[in-house]
Structures are given as C-alpha cells and as structure tokens.
Design an enzyme around this catalytic site. Structure first.
Site, PDB file in Angstrom:
ATOM      1  N   HIS A  53       9.116  -3.196   3.744  1.00 16.88           N
ATOM      2  CA  HIS A  53       8.685  -3.435   2.361  1.00 16.88           C
ATOM      3  C   HIS A  53       9.898  -3.766   1.487  1.00 16.88           C
ATOM      4  CE1 HIS A  53       5.420  -0.430   3.580  1.00 16.88           C
ATOM      5  NE2 HIS A  53       4.722  -1.478   3.222  1.00 16.88           N
TER       6      HIS A  53
ATOM      7  N   MET B 289       0.843  -1.194   0.000  1.00 19.35           N
ATOM      8  CA  MET B 289       0.000   0.000   0.000  1.00 19.35           C
ATOM      9  C   MET B 289       0.883   1.252   0.000  1.00 19.35           C
ATOM     10  SD  MET B 289      -3.423  -0.990   2.067  1.00 19.35           S
ATOM     11  CE  MET B 289      -2.781  -0.761   3.716  1.00 19.35           C
TER      12      MET B 289
END
Ligand code: PAJ
Length: 280
Positions: A37, A30
C-alpha cells in the site's frame, strides 16, 4: 494530515484544493496497511500536489461466506503511517454513509467481472467497481493509483474509466513482495507460521512458469499445468484457479503472446485465499 470521516467534508476540501489549482492523487485501500500500500501512497505524495488515501473495508465486495467481519483492521496504526508519509488527507467514511438504508445502485463491467477471481467470488468486482466509482466521485482525482497485485481489479477499473469517460489517469504500481517472494497482502496476517512458509508456492509457481516461457514455451495449457503441479506439490495449498489470459480483456489464451499475457492464480492456504500474478 487531515482525517476526514464524512463525504460532505471530503467534497468540500477537494473543492478548495481544486480551486487552488492543486492536482489530486488518490489511493483507495481497505486499510491494515503494508509496504505494498505504502508504495502507492509514496507515488501519490510524490506526483500530486494533494494526496488522498481512503481506508474503507467495503462490505459490497465481500460474499456472504467471506471474511468481511474478520478482515484485519488497525485504523490508528494506518493513520500514523499515512501521516508519516506526508499524505494530505485520510478519508475514512462509515459504511452507513457509503451504503445508507435503501441503497440500490451498482456498477458492473460485464464479462470481465466473471472471469478469474470473479468466478469464485460472484459479485466481488461489482462491489469493487461500485465503491471505487463512488470514491472517484467524492475525491475527483486527476490520478488514481492501484497495485498490480490485484491485476484483474486494475484491468477492470481501467475498462470502467474508459467506458464511463472518466478523466482519471490510472497508474499501476509493481507488486511489493516479502524477501522469499510472497506478495504482501493484508490477508497474510491470517497465516500461521507453517502456512506462511507454504504460501511461497504461489510465487515459486509463477517463477517456474516464467522460466519455461523464457526457455521458449508458448503453449498456455502447458504453462498452466506447470503452475498447477507446483501448487499440488504443497500439502497445505489448494488450487482455486490458474489462468493464462490476455491482459486487456482477460480472455484465456491458447498461445502465449509475450507483452500481453497475464499469468494469474488464486490458492487457498488453509482457509486463507491468496492471489498472485505475473505479466509475461
Ligand atoms: P486493498 O486490498 O487494501 O488494496 C489497496 C491497493 O493496494 C490496491 O490497489 C492493491 O492492488 C494494492 N496492493 C495490495 N498489495 C500490494 C502489493 N503487495 N504490492 C503492490 N500493491 C499492492 O484493493 C483493494 O484494497 C480494494 O478492492 C479497493 C480498491 C480499495 C476497493 O475497495
């Protein structure tokens, strides 16, 4: 890196890559990327010939009272980071294309979706499974990479992949933490400096529980109460849940079975809901 902003172009590119025999590694996100990430992204770049990272703040997984509209976003910075990592494609679809007017189709993994985070976020995992399945259909990855940070999400998606006969290998990467142990999260950006200090109580409570288990404790209720006490001792924190569950089906355990036990908790620090977990 190529930036792709619509579904048709993404499908076309994937078709080309597949025709050339390339393996596809996929990391859904997102955005508002951090080192957590990026650890998944590096794995995709290293292990696949073609890597795809999606950035999509998925409205379907946020409740009406949740933080969808104020969820942190910084697309330019995200794209620069992904480019630097050597990603092949950044896929950044628009909400109107993912959920056009009249959209009606959802995917649910029954029972598991209502436990832990699902109990306080009704519909959350239905939104996650739906968007991930849509992304899987568009990107057609050989391997999809997720973080242990969202343990319930990973466990549910593993079930969905099996149940729907998807030929996708799921890889789960370890939780990346700050120096003091706080799990990296895009939502940490909401924390003020006092709150940021208080937030370390999640990790500390898990470490304490882990130590008790190492010392021989097997009573799940007792281990859970250790976590609750630690959180209760932090004035800025409010417990959502602490759970000791089977790491396959998420059902509560009475006795800790090392190797298949997940400790998971969610805690509000002010308005910000943080999660963390540990496998025993
Ligand atoms: P998001 O919260 O952006 O996370 C994307 C991926 O990064 C997830 O697999 C998550 O587990 C992983 N991740 C986040 N923080 C991490 C950390 N500290 N260490 C390791 N991995 C970490 O999870 C989602 O987005 C969404 O639900 C999504 C799967 C994209 C569907 O919308």
């Amino acid at each position: 890196m190529k930036l792709i902003e619509n579904v048709r172009d993404m499908k076309e590119m994937i078709q080309k890559e597949k025709k050339n025999g390339k393996t596809i590694g996929f990391v859904p996100t997102m955005g508002f990327l951090h080192e957590g990430h990026l650890s998944l992204v590096r794995e995709a770049v290293k292990k696949s010939e073609c890597s795809v990272v999606s950035i999509f703040v998925n409205p379907a997984q946020f409740g009406p009272e949740e933080d969808f509209s104020r969820y942190p976003r910084d697309e330019d910075r995200d794209l620069r980071l992904l480019d630097k990592e050597g990603v092949s494609y950044a896929f950044v679809p628009k909400p109107q294309e993912m959920y056009p007017r009249g959209y009606r189709t959802y995917v649910q993994v029954q029972d598991m979706e209502n436990r832990l985070c699902g109990a306080s976020r009704p519909g959350h995992f239905k939104g996650v499974c739906t968007v991930v399945l849509k992304l899987f259909h568009i990107v057609q990855p050989d391997t999809a990479i997720f973080g242990q940070k969202d343990a319930q999400q990973a466990i549910i998606l593993k079930r969905m992949i099996r149940d729907l006969n998807l030929d996708i290998v799921l890889r789960i990467m370890p939780i990346v933490r700050d120096k003091d142990g706080l799990a990296l999260s895009s939502r940490n950006a909401y924390l003020g400096s006092e709150q940021r200090e208080a937030a370390v109580c999640l990790y500390q409570s898990l470490k304490q529980a882990e130590q008790a288990v190492k010392d021989g404790e097997r009573n799940a209720d007792l281990v859970r109460s250790l976590i609750q006490e630690k959180i209760a001792g932090e004035p800025l924190a409010r417990m959502d849940y602490a759970a000791v569950v089977d790491s396959e089906n998420l059902k509560p355990l009475e006795t800790i079975q090392p190797g298949q036990t997940l400790l998971a908790l969610a805690v509000f620090i002010g308005e910000t809901r943080l999660i963390d977990n540990m496998m025993l």
